[in-house]
Design a protein around this motif. Structure first.
Motif, PDB file in Angstrom:
ATOM      1  N   GLN A 226       0.825  -1.205   0.000  1.00  0.00           N
ATOM      2  CA  GLN A 226       0.000   0.000   0.000  1.00  0.00           C
ATOM      3  C   GLN A 226       0.860   1.256   0.000  1.00  0.00           C
ATOM      4  OE1 GLN A 226      -3.087  -0.013   3.106  1.00  0.00           O
ATOM      5  NE2 GLN A 226      -2.675  -2.183   3.337  1.00  0.00           N
ATOM      6  N   LEU A 366      -5.628  -4.724  -1.652  1.00  0.00           N
ATOM      7  CA  LEU A 366      -6.531  -4.969  -2.782  1.00  0.00           C
ATOM      8  C   LEU A 366      -7.037  -3.655  -3.364  1.00  0.00           C
ATOM      9  CD1 LEU A 366      -8.168  -6.911  -4.542  1.00  0.00           C
ATOM     10  CD2 LEU A 366      -9.932  -6.909  -2.758  1.00  0.00           C
ATOM     11  N   VAL A 367      -7.451  -2.734  -2.486  1.00  0.00           N
ATOM     12  CA  VAL A 367      -7.901  -1.421  -2.948  1.00  0.00           C
ATOM     13  C   VAL A 367      -6.770  -0.702  -3.677  1.00  0.00           C
ATOM     14  CG1 VAL A 367      -8.708   0.857  -2.208  1.00  0.00           C
ATOM     15  CG2 VAL A 367      -9.637  -1.209  -1.139  1.00  0.00           C
ATOM     16  N   CYS A 368      -5.570  -0.771  -3.101  1.00  0.00           N
ATOM     17  CA  CYS A 368      -4.404  -0.119  -3.704  1.00  0.00           C
ATOM     18  C   CYS A 368      -4.105  -0.691  -5.088  1.00  0.00           C
ATOM     19  CB  CYS A 368      -3.197  -0.294  -2.777  1.00  0.00           C
ATOM     20  SG  CYS A 368      -1.691   0.506  -3.350  1.00  0.00           S
ATOM     21  N   ALA A 369      -4.165  -2.016  -5.221  1.00  0.00           N
ATOM     22  CA  ALA A 369      -3.875  -2.660  -6.503  1.00  0.00           C
ATOM     23  C   ALA A 369      -4.875  -2.251  -7.575  1.00  0.00           C
ATOM     24  CB  ALA A 369      -3.871  -4.180  -6.328  1.00  0.00           C
ATOM     25  N   VAL A 370      -6.149  -2.150  -7.203  1.00  0.00           N
ATOM     26  CA  VAL A 370      -7.178  -1.744  -8.171  1.00  0.00           C
ATOM     27  C   VAL A 370      -6.905  -0.332  -8.677  1.00  0.00           C
ATOM     28  CG1 VAL A 370      -9.627  -1.195  -8.435  1.00  0.00           C
ATOM     29  CG2 VAL A 370      -8.940  -3.290  -7.244  1.00  0.00           C
ATOM     30  N   VAL A 371      -6.565   0.580  -7.765  1.00  0.00           N
ATOM     31  CA  VAL A 371      -6.288   1.964  -8.170  1.00  0.00           C
ATOM     32  C   VAL A 371      -5.027   2.025  -9.026  1.00  0.00           C
ATOM     33  CG1 VAL A 371      -5.814   4.302  -7.361  1.00  0.00           C
ATOM     34  CG2 VAL A 371      -7.449   2.867  -6.129  1.00  0.00           C
ATOM     35  N   ALA A 373      -3.851  -0.275 -10.971  1.00  0.00           N
ATOM     36  CA  ALA A 373      -4.190  -0.811 -12.295  1.00  0.00           C
ATOM     37  C   ALA A 373      -4.873   0.254 -13.143  1.00  0.00           C
ATOM     38  CB  ALA A 373      -5.086  -2.035 -12.142  1.00  0.00           C
ATOM     39  N   ALA A 374      -5.754   1.036 -12.515  1.00  0.00           N
ATOM     40  CA  ALA A 374      -6.423   2.119 -13.240  1.00  0.00           C
ATOM     41  C   ALA A 374      -5.415   3.189 -13.650  1.00  0.00           C
ATOM     42  CB  ALA A 374      -7.515   2.725 -12.362  1.00  0.00           C
ATOM     43  N   ALA A 387      -3.621   5.680  -5.002  1.00  0.00           N
ATOM     44  CA  ALA A 387      -3.603   4.280  -4.577  1.00  0.00           C
ATOM     45  C   ALA A 387      -3.164   4.163  -3.124  1.00  0.00           C
ATOM     46  CB  ALA A 387      -2.675   3.473  -5.481  1.00  0.00           C
TER      47      ALA A 387
END
Length: 437
Positions: A226, A366-371, A373-374, A387
């Motif tokens: 993170q 998980l939240v960090c990875a999604v951001v 990726a965006a 992120a």
């Protein structure tokens, strides 16, 4: 206590000032080649991540367990057990850094000096935790002063007589100061730095690993993703130059992060003492007071940063790092959330609830990875700080849910040890110190 806090503040102020000045000096020296500063930032971020791993496996554990030792002999054995594990961790960290730099195209001199820097950093962090766990903050201040004086002297000599400063020379100088200070600290307490490789040591740490360190490590790995995963994602997707820009903004808030880190060293010992006696209310009061003091410090620092921004942008950055304003604002938000999470999570850590924390950190990762990726998908590396903010906010929400109620019933979490002895043998004081989760 007040004197210990004063010494801790002075120590961290000195370290923060040195790292702050060094980072800005490197930006100016390498202003025509920001990729070099980007590589330095990645090694520095890697060292911080490895320190977090070390804290999960070793430093946090012995800081919490040390107050439970009932004699000097038990204390010496406990600390020597953790020192043995620490030596292995340092060796593995050095090999990891060495191999990583060679695998990414770095030369042998850079790989060797960076590995030496990482190893020296972990050794010094262990000795600092040793002194903090004994509330001997004056020793930390003195030895960090020695380390800084040696590094500054070597930098002055290199500037006056050496070739232009490169990364191998930089890491070698930093490693020298850290190693000398660590050597002095080890000499002061030689009885706590023995190598123990017997069955008792293996059995003891196996129990610590199974009950606490494994979950602490899982939490640290996801938490580190993170806070610093963006460095390596941005480097892979956008190059070292982009890392330099992001890190140039991040370093402005590094003093706050270092102060919070120093507070944690002292606070862990204080909280461990309160919670060992079952005094959850007093531990919570200490946490809230710390949050108020560090929060006021953060607001004052942010105000000073805002007022001094024209000078920082024009003079310190020389106009080389453009479009920093928005990134600095995002980093301010990120630093505030990281600081808050760190303060409150320490109380949960001291209760040895590493398993629950690891799940919260996994949610944040998980939240960090999604951001992230965006960010890669849309091609704007500046948004990578979002992120960090998103991941930390998710983790912070979990930490708040895990905080114990201010009732003594949570003291039972620091209760008796798992079975480490042979059947029928009485438990030792060290065994009684290993808590159930």
């Amino acid at each position: 206590m007040r004197r210990s806090i004063l010494y801790s503040v002075l120590d961290q102020a000195a370290l923060s000032a040195f790292n702050f000045a060094l980072a800005f000096a490197l930006i100016r020296i390498w202003s025509d080649n920001p990729e070099v500063f980007g590589i330095y930032s990645m090694v520095f971020a890697g060292s911080l991540a490895l320190i977090s791993v070390q804290n999960a496996l070793i430093n946090a554990q012995f800081t919490i367990l040390r107050p439970k030792a009932t004699s000097e002999s038990d204390e010496s054995t406990l600390l020597s057990m953790f020192w043995t594990v620490n030596v292995a961790v340092v060796f593995c960290a050095m090999l990891l850094m060495f191999a990583s730099i060679l695998a990414t195209g770095g030369d042998l001199a850079l790989a060797a000096s960076a590995a030496a820097y990482v190893g020296a950093t972990l050794l010094r962090e262990y000795t600092r935790s040793h002194h903090f766990s004994d509330m001997n903050v004056l020793a930390v201040l003195a030895l960090d002063g020695v380390s800084l004086a040696i590094s500054i002297g070597l930098f002055a000599a290199a500037y006056a007589f050496g070739p232009p400063l490169g990364l191998p020379i930089l890491f070698a100088i930093l490693a020298a100061g850290l190693l000398i200070a660590s050597g002095l600290a080890i000499r002061m307490h030689r009885q706590h730095y023995r190598i123990l490789a017997d069955r008792e040591t293996v059995a003891f740490y196996r129990a610590v690993w199974r009950k606490h360190s494994f979950w602490a490590l899982m939490g640290v790995l996801t938490s580190e993703f993170q806070q610093r995963g963006y460095v390596f994602v941005v480097a892979a997707a956008f190059g070292a130059g982009s890392v330099a820009l992001i890190q140039a903004a991040a370093l402005l808030f590094r003093p706050i992060q270092l102060v919070t880190h120093a507070w944690g060293k002292l606070a862990r010992a204080v909280l461990a003492d309160h919670l060992a006696r079952g005094d959850v209310a007093r531990a919570r009061a200490f946490t809230l007071q710390s949050f108020a003091v560090l929060g006021a410090l953060f607001l004052a620092f942010s105000a000073a940063l805002a007022l001094g921004w024209p000078f920082i942008s024009d003079v310190l950055f020389r106009g080389r790092y453009t479009d920093l304003g928005a990134i600095v604002v995002l980093w301010g938000i990120a630093a505030a959330v990281i600081m808050s999470t760190g303060i409150f999570s320490l109380e949960v850590q001291t209760l040895m609830r590493f398993r629950e924390l690891s799940f919260g950190a996994a949610l944040g990762a998980l939240v960090c990875a999604v951001v992230l990726a965006a960010v890669v998908l849309f091609g704007d590396f500046r948004a990578s700080v979002l992120a960090v903010i998103g991941g930390q906010l998710a983790f912070f929400a979990v930490v708040l849910c895990l905080l114990p109620k201010t009732k003594p019933r949570f003291a039972a979490k620091i209760g008796p040890a798992p079975e480490l002895r042979t059947k029928g043998a009485p438990p030792s004081p060290l065994e009684r110190g290993v808590a159930e989760p």
